[in-house]
Design an enzyme around this catalytic site. Structure first.
Site, PDB file in Angstrom:
ATOM      1  N   LYS A 118       0.938  -1.321  -0.031  1.00 24.52           N
ATOM      2  CA  LYS A 118      -0.011   0.097   0.116  1.00 24.52           C
ATOM      3  C   LYS A 118       0.997   1.140   0.018  1.00 24.52           C
ATOM      4  O   LYS A 118       0.469   2.132  -0.745  1.00 24.52           O
ATOM      5  CB  LYS A 118      -0.903  -0.014   1.160  1.00 24.52           C
ATOM      6  CG  LYS A 118      -2.146   1.226   1.242  1.00 24.52           C
ATOM      7  CD  LYS A 118      -2.880   0.892   2.362  1.00 24.52           C
ATOM      8  CE  LYS A 118      -3.842   2.202   2.553  1.00 24.52           C
ATOM      9  NZ  LYS A 118      -4.939   2.301   1.398  1.00 24.52           N
ATOM     10  N   LEU A 132      -8.628   3.031  -3.579  1.00 23.82           N
ATOM     11  CA  LEU A 132      -9.143   1.808  -2.508  1.00 23.82           C
ATOM     12  C   LEU A 132      -9.334   2.389  -1.236  1.00 23.82           C
ATOM     13  O   LEU A 132      -9.242   3.522  -0.792  1.00 23.82           O
ATOM     14  CB  LEU A 132      -7.602   1.023  -2.598  1.00 23.82           C
ATOM     15  CG  LEU A 132      -6.967   0.617  -3.951  1.00 23.82           C
ATOM     16  CD1 LEU A 132      -5.346   0.182  -3.675  1.00 23.82           C
ATOM     17  CD2 LEU A 132      -7.874  -0.717  -4.172  1.00 23.82           C
ATOM     18  N   HIS A 133     -10.002   1.536  -0.610  1.00 24.06           N
ATOM     19  CA  HIS A 133     -10.680   1.915   0.623  1.00 24.06           C
ATOM     20  C   HIS A 133      -9.228   1.851   1.574  1.00 24.06           C
ATOM     21  O   HIS A 133      -8.311   1.187   1.445  1.00 24.06           O
ATOM     22  CB  HIS A 133     -11.340   0.766   1.427  1.00 24.06           C
ATOM     23  CG  HIS A 133     -12.290   1.212   2.360  1.00 24.06           C
ATOM     24  ND1 HIS A 133     -11.766   1.187   3.734  1.00 24.06           N
ATOM     25  CD2 HIS A 133     -13.524   1.798   2.569  1.00 24.06           C
ATOM     26  CE1 HIS A 133     -12.663   1.495   4.351  1.00 24.06           C
ATOM     27  NE2 HIS A 133     -13.968   1.966   3.812  1.00 24.06           N
ATOM     28  N   TYR A 134      -9.663   3.059   2.527  1.00 23.58           N
ATOM     29  CA  TYR A 134      -8.246   3.041   3.633  1.00 23.58           C
ATOM     30  C   TYR A 134      -8.032   1.780   4.401  1.00 23.58           C
ATOM     31  O   TYR A 134      -6.932   1.512   4.957  1.00 23.58           O
ATOM     32  CB  TYR A 134      -8.388   4.256   4.406  1.00 23.58           C
ATOM     33  CG  TYR A 134      -9.630   4.368   5.443  1.00 23.58           C
ATOM     34  CD1 TYR A 134      -9.185   3.707   6.769  1.00 23.58           C
ATOM     35  CD2 TYR A 134     -10.750   4.525   5.024  1.00 23.58           C
ATOM     36  CE1 TYR A 134     -10.187   3.553   7.729  1.00 23.58           C
ATOM     37  CE2 TYR A 134     -11.931   4.454   6.120  1.00 23.58           C
ATOM     38  CZ  TYR A 134     -11.390   3.935   7.488  1.00 23.58           C
ATOM     39  OH  TYR A 134     -12.392   4.207   8.337  1.00 23.58           O
ATOM     40  N   ARG A 135      -8.998   1.028   4.599  1.00 29.17           N
ATOM     41  CA  ARG A 135      -8.744  -0.382   5.486  1.00 29.17           C
ATOM     42  C   ARG A 135      -8.436  -1.477   4.657  1.00 29.17           C
ATOM     43  O   ARG A 135      -8.420  -1.256   3.253  1.00 29.17           O
ATOM     44  CB  ARG A 135     -10.191  -0.574   6.057  1.00 29.17           C
ATOM     45  CG  ARG A 135     -10.621   0.304   7.128  1.00 29.17           C
ATOM     46  CD  ARG A 135     -11.878  -0.358   7.746  1.00 29.17           C
ATOM     47  NE  ARG A 135     -12.317   0.331   8.962  1.00 29.17           N
ATOM     48  CZ  ARG A 135     -13.579   0.797   9.130  1.00 29.17           C
ATOM     49  NH1 ARG A 135     -14.657   0.377   8.399  1.00 29.17           N
ATOM     50  NH2 ARG A 135     -13.806   1.545  10.272  1.00 29.17           N
TER      51      ARG A 135
END
Length: 197
Positions: A118, A132-135
């Site tokens: 990431k 993209l989702h932060y999780r």
């Protein structure tokens, strides 16, 4: 409820996004529901870099590793030019995950030590990373739990090739999914997995 995951692995010239380059990318989209583990088409490509810069960024250990596993040979092979993309090019295969998406659900990246990947995406392809989702779902957690209980498994030593390592991550995800499904999703137990919280 369903969940969009992107099982991802990158190979790089080193450990620092600000100094090092991404060399190889492999990704497998997975859609999870309570009843289905749906695996999409695997993406694999090399990242366009100047050859001189690649060798300048790698120390002796990394050069030796990528010579041994064939990555340097593949990057330098002219037959692979059609499967080589700049990460900022809209034709980069990762962009198709967002343009072809049929729902509004976010995409979570997933893999072993996935925060490493990431960070590299955020530095070298911020537009992609921002989609993209932060999780994230780091499968290293599951691997560590397995090691506590000494669950036997086949040799898990990384080849440091993205297409091999992403397949191992997919295998771990499937195993984790099966365990959760077997032990939690039954008629006698109701759990609220609301990831929006």
């Amino acid at each position: 409820m369903s969940l969009n995951l992107l099982v991802l692995d990158l190979e790089t010239t080193g450990l620092e996004p600000e100094k090092d380059l991404i060399l190889e990318v492999a990704a497998i989209p997975v859609k999870l529901t309570e009843n289905n583990f749906e695996v999409g088409k695997k993406i694999h490509f090399y990242v366009k870099n100047e050859i001189g810069k690649i060798f300048n960024r790698m120390n002796d250990f990394v050069q030796n590793m990528h010579h041994k596993n064939g990555l340097i040979n593949d990057i330098c092979n002219p037959n692979n030019r059609e499967n080589t993309f700049h990460l900022l090019n809209p034709k980069c295969p990762l962009y198709s995950l967002f343009t072809d998406k049929k729902d509004e659900l976010p995409i979570y990246i997933c893999g072993n030590s996935i925060n490493f990947d990431k960070k590299f995406l955020k530095y070298h392809a911020p537009d992609l990373e921002s989609k993209l989702h932060y999780r994230v779902l780091d499968l290293t957690s599951f691997w560590l739990i397995k090691s506590i209980f000494k669950i036997s498994e086949k040799n898990t030593e990384s080849t440091h090739r993205a297409y091999d390592d992403v397949e191992y991550s997919l295998e771990l995800l499937r195993e984790f999914y099966d365990i959760i499904k077997l032990n939690f999703f039954n008629d006698n137990l109701v759990i609220d997995f609301d990831i929006r919280k």
